[in-house]
Design an enzyme around this catalytic site. Structure first.
Site, PDB file in Angstrom:
ATOM      1  CD1 TRP A  35      -3.014   1.397   0.882  1.00 59.04           C
ATOM      2  CD2 TRP A  35      -1.453   2.432   2.076  1.00 59.04           C
ATOM      3  NE1 TRP A  35      -3.495   2.628   1.207  1.00 59.04           N
ATOM      4  CE2 TRP A  35      -2.553   3.297   1.944  1.00 59.04           C
ATOM      5  CE3 TRP A  35      -0.345   2.889   2.793  1.00 59.04           C
ATOM      6  CZ2 TRP A  35      -2.594   4.575   2.497  1.00 59.04           C
ATOM      7  CZ3 TRP A  35      -0.372   4.156   3.347  1.00 59.04           C
ATOM      8  CH2 TRP A  35      -1.487   4.983   3.191  1.00 59.04           C
ATOM      9  CG  HIS A  36       3.410   2.266   3.258  1.00 53.98           C
ATOM     10  ND1 HIS A  36       2.835   1.233   3.949  1.00 53.98           N
ATOM     11  CD2 HIS A  36       3.302   3.356   4.065  1.00 53.98           C
ATOM     12  CE1 HIS A  36       2.421   1.675   5.121  1.00 53.98           C
ATOM     13  NE2 HIS A  36       2.685   2.950   5.221  1.00 53.98           N
ATOM     14  N   GLY A  37       3.747   1.717  -1.386  1.00 47.67           N
ATOM     15  CA  GLY A  37       4.378   2.057  -2.655  1.00 47.67           C
ATOM     16  C   GLY A  37       4.672   0.844  -3.496  1.00 47.67           C
ATOM     17  CG  PHE A  92       3.135   6.360   1.027  1.00 48.34           C
ATOM     18  CD1 PHE A  92       4.110   5.934   0.131  1.00 48.34           C
ATOM     19  CD2 PHE A  92       3.531   6.724   2.292  1.00 48.34           C
ATOM     20  CE1 PHE A  92       5.437   5.861   0.505  1.00 48.34           C
ATOM     21  CE2 PHE A  92       4.857   6.648   2.680  1.00 48.34           C
ATOM     22  CZ  PHE A  92       5.809   6.224   1.779  1.00 48.34           C
TER      23      PHE A  92
END
Lengths: 300, 479
Positions: free
Chosen positions: B325-327, B479
């Site tokens: 989800w963060h990247g 993000f």
């Protein structure tokens, strides 16, 4: 809502008062501020030698020694001063005082972007601009002079900083920080200084031309740095063409590692990175005097 | 609009004045004003992506209504999956497409097949992960029958786009935020003063601590192979402070600004570096995201109510998905994986639910020696994992760790005396004010008006003296 607005307005007021308080205190405790105030107030002075540069010259050029040999001298150098700043200081001095014999300009191209920077030192801006405007957030005193906060905290922490004094514009500090850096691998190859490529170059010539106009001898030097920033360059001559005339300026390089080696003691003569202390300034100024006495007329 | 910009300093007071003085307390007009302000806030960054935000809002609004109106389960399911697929589709295209095709091409090249893949040359819309998750939670809650669909389009749009949380959270739930948007807001001075305090504290964390640390971190991460082990350790610890102060600073500004407008947002951080285990860390770090994954992924997968093996699988899934989800980078996936590996042992022996209390050292000024030891160990592990989070590539993270492990010599981070004095002043303040908030929460210190004033004033002065004002964006914007 009144409670909240009271809190908010009081906070804002306290912040404004803190800013004025800071501006009130600085000229009383800060070296840069007090000496700029002093230099700006000069009227009908008969100084023979004027010294300009940034913090390296402010710490490293002993004006008391220069005064003994060459006549009354004053060190106008300031922390973070650009050539444009020095030009403003010189111009202002010449407008209100008698013409000196010599102007000594100290560059420190090897360690800062001094020659490149074109910003005017905020303290000079404050005194020489004559008015104090807050046009944008950056003009808030606590922000504009923020680097001076830590500089003055140093005085609280170090007795050597507390005992330092400004004598004829020179900041005389006896604190010692040994130079433990190493020469660059390619120390013997002179890469040279890129004077003409820097934005401050214009003001270097403006200062020189102003001196020429007033018949003042101008001498330019590169200040010595720590070993890691020293070089093997010889003195450099730069030239500039104005109309049909071409002018030349000699820049003497005190940052040559051979000169630094014979002149300075890495263990004793430094106050901080690239800044000479009291002992270093005595040695540099003695060598400087020698050079100046050998060419009494200087470049005009 | 960035919180740490001059525009915000003008924008927010205008919104405040219009909101409390011009709308005359009229709920409808207050919500319309907040919605317009939120769209301006977003469009100021890039107006083209405003259409994507509005489209996403319309999609979830209508599918929500459709699901509620349908009696037929098949149709309900259709509307539900339509919303989920389109929402995740946008997220996938903008955020993950290049990663997937790039990894696919790289995978093929391992077998000697070189393919040229078509990649998207478009920037990631700011906040897409956040507002997509807002919308998804709303649609899932309606599908599961937990909430009713919102009929007022302005209220629903405001729930998705409310400017304090639009670009970097906290990730709100319809059950928490929507009801607040439907009741008359009353200005409460105590609430608003706390909001101002929180905003100033958030600004301090962002522009003083996080942005100062970023100078050290960026220098080292530019070329870790040039630096010695000592400097790498300093950079790793500096990044731990940078990311915490950057993100929790953003959350504090968002929560504070919202408090001033009379709306409470979910807590996002609760002293995460005081955690005594990884499980506790995840109850204190980015709480709104962790609880989102718990409620909408972990529990639907069976959570811990299935066999041990399946439970471990579920834990791995949420940590890996959380990393992803963060990247779109393997570094984030490995970061998630490391946390999963660190979490699993306590999960197996059943100690993951230990330390569930809100405050680490209730009614005591200091944690015990054992607590301190556990805090230090947890912080070290978290810092180690952050190396992957910050690194550009897995091999860069590997180099970083290898050089630390083998105590490699190299360049040193040179600090001037002035830098050191500056760092001491700001860190002493940071720990002292963190303690102030903690003791307030622990009821060991009463927040009198004088204390609130003194703290806010002192922080304002330090922000002016030590803040980095180079318009550095917040890390979580990406993000």
């Amino acid at each position: 809502m009144t409670k909240f607005l009271n809190f908010f307005v009081l906070l804002l007021l306290a912040f404004i008062v803190a800013n004025f308080l800071y501006l009130f205190i600085l000229p009383r405790i800060d070296w840069d501020f007090s000496k700029t105030k002093e230099a700006h107030s000069f009227k009908n002075q008969k100084l023979k030698v004027l010294v300009f540069g940034n913090s390296t010259a402010m710490d490293g050029v002993n004006t008391e020694m220069l005064s003994d040999k060459l006549g009354p001298a004053y060190n106008f150098s300031l922390g973070g001063a650009s050539l444009k700043t020095n030009y403003i200081q010189l111009k202002n001095y010449l407008q209100q005082n008698e013409v000196p014999e010599k102007v000594l300009l100290f560059l420190s191209s090897a360690h800062t972007n001094y020659v490149s920077a074109n910003d005017v030192n905020p303290i000079v801006n404050y005194y020489y601009g004559n008015t104090f405007h807050i046009k944008k957030l950056d003009d808030i005193p606590l922000f504009k002079f923020r680097w001076l906060f830590v500089e003055n905290v140093k005085k609280l922490l170090s007795s050597k900083h507390r005992s330092a004094e400004v004598i004829k514009g020179q900041l005389n500090i006896k604190s010692i920080v040994p130079d433990q850096s190493f020469y660059k691998k390619n120390i013997d190859t002179c890469l040279g200084y890129n004077y003409s490529g820097s934005t401050g170059y214009e003001y270097l010539w403006k200062m020189a031309m102003l001196c020429k106009e007033k018949n003042i001898a101008v001498e330019i030097f590169e200040m010595p740095c720590w070993k890691e920033a020293q070089n093997n360059c010889a003195d450099t001559t730069i030239e500039n063409t104005v109309g049909n005339s071409t002018y030349h300026l000699l820049i003497r390089n005190f940052n040559n590692y051979r000169i630094c080696n014979t002149l300075l003691d890495p263990q004793r003569d430094w106050l901080s990175k690239n800044h000479l202390n009291h002992y270093g300034s005595i040695k540099l100024t003695a060598a400087l005097q020698q050079k100046l006495l050998n060419s009494p007329l200087g470049q005009k | 609009v960035l919180f740490n910009s001059t525009v915000f300093l003008i924008f927010f007071p205008i919104v405040f004045i219009l909101y409390w003085f011009v709308t005359n307390g009229n709920l409808k007009w207050q919500n319309i004003l907040l919605l317009v302000a939120s769209y301006f806030f977003y469009a100021f960054w890039d107006w083209r992506f405003l259409f994507l935000l509005i489209f996403s809002t319309l999609l979830d609004y209508f599918t929500g209504l459709k699901m509620e109106q349908c009696d037929d389960e098949k149709k309900r399911r259709f509307w539900f999956w339509l919303s989920v697929i389109i929402n995740l589709g946008f997220l996938g295209i903008f955020k993950y497409y290049n990663f997937f095709v790039g990894s696919f091409a790289e995978g093929l090249s391992q077998f000697g097949m070189n393919v040229n893949v078509w990649t998207l040359k478009v920037i990631l819309p700011v906040g897409i992960s956040f507002y997509t998750f807002h919308g998804l939670s709303y649609v899932i809650d309606i599908y599961k029958g937990r909430i009713k669909a919102e009929r007022n389009f302005v209220d629903y749009s405001l729930f998705v786009s409310y400017f304090p949380l639009l670009v970097a959270g906290p990730i709100e739930r319809a059950t928490h935020l929507l009801p607040q948007l439907k009741v008359q807001r009353k200005f409460e001075a105590e609430h608003a003063i706390k909001g101002v305090e929180l905003m100033i504290w958030g600004f301090f964390k962002k522009v003083v601590i996080a942005d100062s640390m970023s100078l050290i971190v960026n220098k080292v991460y530019e070329d870790p192979s040039a630096f010695g082990a000592g400097s790498l350790v300093i950079a790793a610890v500096a990044f731990s402070f940078q990311i915490y102060c950057d993100f929790s600073g953003y959350s504090d500004i968002a929560i504070g600004a919202s408090k001033i407008l009379g709306i409470d947002l979910l807590q996002n951080f609760n002293g995460p570096y005081l955690s005594r285990s990884i499980a506790e860390f995840w109850r204190r770090w980015h709480i709104s995201l962790s609880s989102w994954f718990r409620d909408y992924l972990y529990i639907p997968l069976g959570g811990s109510k299935v066999s041990l093996l399946l439970s471990i699988r579920n834990v791995f899934i949420i940590f890996l998905v959380s990393g992803f989800w963060h990247g779109a980078n393997w570094t984030f996936i490995i970061w998630g994986g490391i946390h999963a590996v660190l979490f699993i042992p306590s999960f197996i022996i059943g100690s993951n639910r230990k330390y569930k209390e809100d405050i680490v050292h209730r009614n005591k000024f200091f944690p015990s020696i054992i607590d301190l030891f556990q805090i230090a160990v947890t912080f070290s592990f978290v810092t180690l994992a952050w190396i992957f989070f910050r690194a550009e590539t897995v091999s860069q993270a590997g180099t970083f760790l290898w050089r630390i492990a083998t105590n490699m010599p190299g360049k040193k981070l040179g600090f001037e005396n002035a830098d050191i004095i500056g760092y001491i002043i700001v860190f002493v303040t940071f720990f002292a004010i963190s303690g102030y908030w903690l003791y307030r929460k622990n009821h060991l210190l009463q927040p009198t008006r004088t204390k609130q004033f003194a703290v806010s004033f002192f922080l304002l002065i330090l922000i002016t003296l030590f803040g980095q004002f180079s318009k550095q964006s917040f890390i979580y914007f990406q993000f």
